[in-house]
Design a protein around this motif. Structure first.
Motif, PDB file in Angstrom:
ATOM      1  N   ASN A   3     -49.914 -79.074  31.096  1.00  0.00           N
ATOM      2  CA  ASN A   3     -49.238 -79.412  32.323  1.00  0.00           C
ATOM      3  C   ASN A   3     -48.415 -80.797  32.320  1.00  0.00           C
ATOM      4  N   CYS A   4     -47.193 -80.753  33.106  1.00  0.00           N
ATOM      5  CA  CYS A   4     -46.371 -82.069  32.995  1.00  0.00           C
ATOM      6  C   CYS A   4     -45.981 -82.332  34.521  1.00  0.00           C
ATOM      7  N   THR A   5     -45.974 -83.741  34.728  1.00  0.00           N
ATOM      8  CA  THR A   5     -45.286 -84.174  35.958  1.00  0.00           C
ATOM      9  C   THR A   5     -44.087 -85.001  35.743  1.00  0.00           C
ATOM     10  N   TYR A   6     -43.338 -85.117  36.689  1.00  0.00           N
ATOM     11  CA  TYR A   6     -41.962 -85.694  36.621  1.00  0.00           C
ATOM     12  C   TYR A   6     -41.780 -86.723  37.925  1.00  0.00           C
ATOM     13  N   SER A   7     -41.117 -87.693  38.010  1.00  0.00           N
ATOM     14  CA  SER A   7     -40.844 -88.792  38.910  1.00  0.00           C
ATOM     15  C   SER A   7     -39.612 -88.291  39.563  1.00  0.00           C
ATOM     16  N   ASP A   8     -38.661 -88.022  39.058  1.00  0.00           N
ATOM     17  CA  ASP A   8     -37.312 -87.793  39.846  1.00  0.00           C
ATOM     18  C   ASP A   8     -37.255 -86.582  40.652  1.00  0.00           C
ATOM     19  N   ARG A   9     -37.198 -86.586  41.960  1.00  0.00           N
ATOM     20  CA  ARG A   9     -37.219 -85.443  42.875  1.00  0.00           C
ATOM     21  C   ARG A   9     -35.655 -84.717  42.419  1.00  0.00           C
ATOM     22  N   GLY A  10     -34.647 -85.295  41.939  1.00  0.00           N
ATOM     23  CA  GLY A  10     -33.390 -84.546  41.717  1.00  0.00           C
ATOM     24  C   GLY A  10     -33.323 -83.792  40.220  1.00  0.00           C
ATOM     25  N   SER A  11     -34.234 -84.076  39.458  1.00  0.00           N
ATOM     26  CA  SER A  11     -34.380 -83.371  38.358  1.00  0.00           C
ATOM     27  C   SER A  11     -34.093 -81.853  38.513  1.00  0.00           C
ATOM     28  N   GLN A  12     -33.201 -81.410  37.741  1.00  0.00           N
ATOM     29  CA  GLN A  12     -32.717 -79.892  37.797  1.00  0.00           C
ATOM     30  C   GLN A  12     -33.104 -79.122  36.593  1.00  0.00           C
ATOM     31  N   SER A  13     -33.486 -79.443  35.455  1.00  0.00           N
ATOM     32  CA  SER A  13     -33.626 -78.938  34.030  1.00  0.00           C
ATOM     33  C   SER A  13     -34.720 -79.298  33.463  1.00  0.00           C
ATOM     34  N   PHE A  14     -35.730 -78.214  32.915  1.00  0.00           N
ATOM     35  CA  PHE A  14     -36.948 -78.687  32.641  1.00  0.00           C
ATOM     36  C   PHE A  14     -36.977 -77.728  31.236  1.00  0.00           C
ATOM     37  N   PHE A  15     -37.622 -78.422  30.180  1.00  0.00           N
ATOM     38  CA  PHE A  15     -37.796 -77.956  28.919  1.00  0.00           C
ATOM     39  C   PHE A  15     -39.310 -77.884  28.603  1.00  0.00           C
ATOM     40  N   TRP A  16     -39.827 -77.025  27.479  1.00  0.00           N
ATOM     41  CA  TRP A  16     -40.787 -77.330  26.826  1.00  0.00           C
ATOM     42  C   TRP A  16     -40.279 -77.059  25.077  1.00  0.00           C
ATOM     43  N   TYR A  17     -40.910 -78.406  24.427  1.00  0.00           N
ATOM     44  CA  TYR A  17     -40.544 -78.201  22.893  1.00  0.00           C
ATOM     45  C   TYR A  17     -41.897 -78.048  22.355  1.00  0.00           C
ATOM     46  N   ARG A  18     -41.851 -77.404  21.162  1.00  0.00           N
ATOM     47  CA  ARG A  18     -43.130 -77.416  20.315  1.00  0.00           C
ATOM     48  C   ARG A  18     -42.692 -78.194  19.086  1.00  0.00           C
ATOM     49  N   GLN A  19     -43.654 -79.074  18.673  1.00  0.00           N
ATOM     50  CA  GLN A  19     -43.531 -79.786  17.571  1.00  0.00           C
ATOM     51  C   GLN A  19     -44.551 -80.023  16.617  1.00  0.00           C
ATOM     52  N   TYR A  20     -44.370 -79.375  15.308  1.00  0.00           N
ATOM     53  CA  TYR A  20     -45.559 -79.513  14.270  1.00  0.00           C
ATOM     54  C   TYR A  20     -45.386 -80.679  13.775  1.00  0.00           C
ATOM     55  N   SER A  21     -46.609 -81.125  13.150  1.00  0.00           N
ATOM     56  CA  SER A  21     -46.568 -82.467  12.433  1.00  0.00           C
ATOM     57  C   SER A  21     -45.592 -82.858  11.447  1.00  0.00           C
ATOM     58  N   GLY A  22     -44.708 -83.801  11.731  1.00  0.00           N
ATOM     59  CA  GLY A  22     -43.957 -84.380  10.812  1.00  0.00           C
ATOM     60  C   GLY A  22     -42.499 -83.431  10.942  1.00  0.00           C
ATOM     61  N   LYS A  23     -42.520 -82.508  11.876  1.00  0.00           N
ATOM     62  CA  LYS A  23     -41.191 -81.769  12.035  1.00  0.00           C
ATOM     63  C   LYS A  23     -40.462 -82.141  13.192  1.00  0.00           C
ATOM     64  N   SER A  24     -39.445 -81.532  13.224  1.00  0.00           N
ATOM     65  CA  SER A  24     -38.481 -81.868  14.504  1.00  0.00           C
ATOM     66  C   SER A  24     -38.720 -80.817  15.651  1.00  0.00           C
ATOM     67  N   PRO A  25     -38.753 -81.256  16.904  1.00  0.00           N
ATOM     68  CA  PRO A  25     -39.177 -80.551  18.051  1.00  0.00           C
ATOM     69  C   PRO A  25     -38.229 -79.242  18.021  1.00  0.00           C
ATOM     70  N   GLU A  26     -39.052 -78.301  18.586  1.00  0.00           N
ATOM     71  CA  GLU A  26     -37.848 -77.049  18.672  1.00  0.00           C
ATOM     72  C   GLU A  26     -38.049 -76.361  20.080  1.00  0.00           C
ATOM     73  N   LEU A  27     -36.906 -76.019  20.663  1.00  0.00           N
ATOM     74  CA  LEU A  27     -37.009 -75.594  22.239  1.00  0.00           C
ATOM     75  C   LEU A  27     -37.812 -74.302  22.370  1.00  0.00           C
ATOM     76  N   ILE A  28     -38.824 -74.166  23.059  1.00  0.00           N
ATOM     77  CA  ILE A  28     -39.416 -72.775  23.267  1.00  0.00           C
ATOM     78  C   ILE A  28     -39.177 -72.134  24.738  1.00  0.00           C
ATOM     79  N   MET A  29     -38.954 -72.905  25.610  1.00  0.00           N
ATOM     80  CA  MET A  29     -38.802 -72.437  26.917  1.00  0.00           C
ATOM     81  C   MET A  29     -38.082 -73.458  27.862  1.00  0.00           C
ATOM     82  N   SER A  30     -37.025 -73.072  28.914  1.00  0.00           N
ATOM     83  CA  SER A  30     -36.369 -73.763  29.662  1.00  0.00           C
ATOM     84  C   SER A  30     -36.394 -73.144  30.944  1.00  0.00           C
TER      85      SER A  30
END
Lengths: 113, 114
Positions: free
Chosen positions: A22-49
């Motif tokens: 779960n994730c909550t956000y403060s800006d009611r005007g936000s339009q785009s939302f993403f989930w990234y997966r990050q393995y230890s020591g690696k860069s984040p990779e986009l899995i869902m938008s």
């Protein structure tokens, strides 16, 4: 209040079960939302938008967005050990007319075989 | 192949010795940014750039400089590194506006300042 908040975990889920992040956000005007997966020591990779209210499914992943309640969630069905990682929620925050991508601190997920 | 390339991947340096971490993207993205990642603090934005010659501070800009002379490159400069800048650094690029703002990340640079 942080702009994007996540429970840091760790969240432990048995293999084959559903992991719910779960994730909550403060800006009611936000339009785009993403989930990234990050393995230890690696860069984040986009899995869902997700951009509109409701559910969006992609394979074993489902993103859910509720703009009225200002939360976004990620469900992982049939969890696998390879899903063990840190999951970062990211939200675009309006910044003087421009959109800035802001990250939560991440939830560490461990899938127990 | 669409990618964001950072160099070096690993760097150990001494306090006060100027260094530059390079970042290059081949996707013609306008927006580029630098993040640092520390345990328990998540990804924190250092600087970002909306386009060539347009840069602005993020959440933790102290001790860092950037430049954007070309669209594809966005180097991060530490004029006088200190041990509290030991961290994992990521460069990212994305399209601006409401089109597709998801970020593409470089491989990361692990910096140690002794």
């Amino acid at each position: 209040q942080k702009e994007v908040e996540q429970n840091s975990g760790p969240l432990s889920v048995p293999e084959g079960a559903i992991a719910s992040l779960n994730c909550t956000y403060s800006d009611r005007g936000s339009q785009s939302f993403f989930w990234y997966r990050q393995y230890s020591g690696k860069s984040p990779e986009l899995i869902m938008s997700i951009y509109s209210n409701g559910d969006k499914e992609d394979g074993r992943f489902t993103a859910q967005l509720n703009k009225a309640s200002q939360y976004v969630s990620l469900l992982i069905r049939d969890s696998q050990p390879s899903d063990s990682a840190t999951y970062l929620c990211a939200v675009t925050i309006s910044n003087f007319g421009n959109e800035k991508l802001t990250f939560g601190t991440g939830t560490r997920l461990t899938i127990i075989p | 192949e669409a990618q964001v390339t950072q160099n070096p991947r690993y760097l150990i340096t001494v306090t006060g010795k100027k260094l530059t971490v390079t970042c290059s993207q081949n996707m013609n993205h306008e927006y580029m940014s630098w993040y640092r990642q520390d345990p328990g603090l998540g990804l924190r934005q250092i600087y970002y750039s909306m386009n060539v010659e347009v840069t602005d501070k993020g959440d933790v800009p102290e001790g860092y400089k950037v430049s954007r002379k070309e669209k594809r490159n966005f180097p991060l400069i530490l004029e006088s590194p200190s041990p509290n800048q030991t961290s994992l650094y990521f460069c990212a690029s994305s399209l601006t506006g409401t089109g597709s703002p998801e970020a593409f990340f470089g491989q990361g640079t692990r910096l140690t300042v002794v």
